[in-house]
Design a protein around this motif. Structure first.
Motif, short mmCIF file in Angstrom:
data_model
loop_
_atom_site.label_atom_id
_atom_site.label_comp_id
_atom_site.label_asym_id
_atom_site.label_seq_id
_atom_site.Cartn_x
_atom_site.Cartn_y
_atom_site.Cartn_z
N UNK A 1 31.29 38.73 55.75
CA UNK A 1 32.68 38.28 55.87
C UNK A 1 33.61 39.46 56.08
N UNK A 2 34.76 39.13 56.66
CA UNK A 2 35.88 40.06 56.80
C UNK A 2 37.10 39.37 56.22
N UNK A 3 37.71 39.97 55.19
CA UNK A 3 38.86 39.37 54.52
C UNK A 3 40.06 40.31 54.66
N UNK A 4 41.14 39.79 55.19
CA UNK A 4 42.31 40.62 55.51
C UNK A 4 43.53 40.18 54.69
N UNK A 5 44.28 41.16 54.19
CA UNK A 5 45.53 40.87 53.47
C UNK A 5 46.57 41.89 53.88
N UNK A 6 47.80 41.41 54.12
CA UNK A 6 48.91 42.29 54.43
C UNK A 6 49.00 42.60 55.91
N UNK A 7 50.07 43.30 56.27
CA UNK A 7 50.31 43.68 57.66
C UNK A 7 50.18 45.18 57.81
N UNK A 8 49.94 45.59 59.04
CA UNK A 8 49.77 47.01 59.31
C UNK A 8 48.31 47.40 59.31
N UNK A 9 48.06 48.68 59.56
CA UNK A 9 46.68 49.18 59.60
C UNK A 9 46.13 49.19 58.18
N UNK B 1 40.17 49.89 54.44
CA UNK B 1 38.97 49.06 54.46
C UNK B 1 38.10 49.38 53.25
N UNK B 2 37.71 48.32 52.53
CA UNK B 2 36.75 48.42 51.44
C UNK B 2 35.49 47.72 51.90
N UNK B 3 34.36 48.41 51.88
CA UNK B 3 33.17 47.81 52.49
C UNK B 3 31.92 48.00 51.66
N UNK B 4 31.02 47.03 51.79
CA UNK B 4 29.71 47.09 51.14
C UNK B 4 28.78 46.11 51.82
N UNK B 5 27.49 46.19 51.50
CA UNK B 5 26.52 45.27 52.10
C UNK B 5 25.95 44.34 51.04
N UNK B 6 25.49 43.17 51.49
CA UNK B 6 25.05 42.11 50.60
C UNK B 6 23.53 41.97 50.52
N UNK C 1 35.30 44.27 54.01
CA UNK C 1 34.24 44.03 54.99
C UNK C 1 32.90 44.03 54.25
N UNK C 2 32.25 42.87 54.20
CA UNK C 2 30.97 42.73 53.52
C UNK C 2 29.92 42.34 54.55
N UNK C 3 28.90 43.16 54.69
CA UNK C 3 27.96 43.04 55.80
C UNK C 3 26.59 42.55 55.36
N UNK D 1 31.21 41.51 67.84
CA UNK D 1 31.95 40.24 67.84
C UNK D 1 33.46 40.45 67.69
N UNK D 2 33.90 41.70 67.59
CA UNK D 2 35.33 42.00 67.51
C UNK D 2 35.95 41.66 66.17
N UNK D 3 35.15 41.67 65.10
CA UNK D 3 35.65 41.23 63.80
C UNK D 3 36.16 42.36 62.92
N UNK D 4 35.89 43.60 63.27
CA UNK D 4 36.37 44.73 62.47
C UNK D 4 36.73 45.86 63.43
N UNK D 5 37.68 46.67 63.02
CA UNK D 5 38.10 47.73 63.92
C UNK D 5 38.98 48.74 63.22
#
Length: 363
Positions: A51-59, A62-67, A126-128, A144-148
């Motif tokens: 999943x990719x979970x977004x909150x707020x505006x602007x750049x 990113x907090x990320x980990x794998x499942x 970002x959880x992969x 898939x254009x889901x993170x950048x």
């Protein structure tokens, strides 16, 4: 126990060995959605959802980990690998250190940050899936254009809450030699692929990567990991293959390195790319590094790089080069071992480090 520890226990109880990440992602998606995040699922394969979970505006930060987690191994466990047993300050189970404790800590920190009353930075969680098998999920997620874009990136892999500034890249190659089969009693009628491969891979031992050692990541390395050839003792083999594990440093061009190795091996072999993950390195004086240290992360010391690769190889490249720090509550020496555990007190400590660093960046 704290909220983050209880969440880590819940995640450990879900078996995601080599797949099944959807069952881990589902409760996390619900939590993040309830906290106000815009949650999008990344469906890599049946039962394999990140999943990719977004909150707020602007750049965002990113907090990320794998499942996903690795297999249990053949040795018997003294602690049930999916019971999340607690013994003193240790939480046992597959994925406890690598890296469900880190995932729990970053999710709880994200929730606390967006629900806080002070300055708040835009966030993306970002959880992969499939990190343990070459960052497959992150690669597909980017395609898939889901993170950048990212302002900075926190990778909650196991470091015992030490702020590590990067890791080497991984370029895994398969060297292939082809020949012509014949009866083993008449080798002159064939063309032995094993001989060709043997002549070629000897060059790996003394291979010069063409770049100097990095001041912190060290020198690039090359290793022949496997060699396979032939099908039976009394035939001339017409196919032989070897795998080469190359670990690279920041700034090293993988395409150029592959061509350089190809020239060293010679014309009797061809090279195929198995995994291509660039190195990651962040300047120690970067604002994000300093924010984590000010919030209580352990300084990197004289070993400032992780010994393993992470999804940051993929996500940093897609972000255009955002500063990335690897900092998680798990014990690095416990990754992939029998009776894996994490230190419970480090989990809440990680939450405090993350929320403190985010507050500093926001202000």
């Amino acid at each position: 126990m704290s909220e983050a520890v209880e969440l880590a226990r819940d995640l450990i109880r879900i078996d995601s060995v080599g797949g099944g990440e959807a069952a881990v992602a589902e409760p996390l998606a619900r939590r993040l959605s309830a906290a106000g995040f815009d949650v999008r699922e990344h469906r890599y394969a049946p039962g394999r959802t990140g999943l990719v979970a977004r909150w707020g505006s602007g750049v965002p930060v990113v907090l990320t980990g794998h499942l996903d987690t690795v297999p249990l191994g053949g040795q018997a466990w003294a602690h049930d690998p999916h019971a999340a047993e607690v013994d003193g300050d240790r939480l046992y189970g597959r994925g406890s250190s690598d890296m469900k404790a880190g995932v729990a800590a970053l999710v709880v920190a994200a929730e606390r940050h967006v629900r806080g009353s002070g300055p708040r930075a835009a966030l993306e969680v970002v959880l992969t899936v499939g990190e343990e098998t070459g960052c497959e999920g992150a690669i597909d997620m980017i395609a898939a254009g889901m993170a950048g874009e990212a302002r900075a990136m926190l990778v909650a892999e196991p470091t015992a809450n030490r702020a590590l500034l990067g890791h080497k890249g991984a370029l895994w190659l398969k060297a292939v030699a082809r020949g012509r089969t014949a009866h083993g009693s008449m080798p002159h009628l064939g063309d032995n692929a094993v001989y060709k491969l043997a002549r070629a891979i000897g060059a790996v031992e003394g291979f010069d990567p063409g770049v100097p050692a990095h001041p912190w990541l060290g020198a690039p390395t090359a290793n022949v990991g496997t060699v396979r050839g032939g099908i039976n003792v009394n035939s001339v083999p017409d196919l032989a293959e070897a795998t080469v594990d190359m670990r690279t440093v920041a700034g090293q061009d993988h395409a150029e390195l592959r061509e350089r190795l190809g020239r060293a091996l010679g014309e009797e072999t061809s090279l195929e790319v198995l995994t291509d993950l660039p190195a990651v390195w962040t300047d120690p004086d970067d604002d994000f590094v300093q924010a984590l240290l000010a919030a209580g992360a352990t300084p990197p010391g004289d070993r400032p790089a992780a010994s393993y690769f992470t999804d940051a190889s993929v996500l940093v490249a897609a972000s255009g080069g955002a500063p990335a720090v690897i900092c998680g509550p798990g014990e690095p020496e416990q990754a992939h071992v029998t009776d894996e555990y994490c230190v419970i007190s480090r989990i809440e400590e990680a939450v405090e480090i993350y929320t403190g660093a985010l507050a500093r960046l926001a202000s």
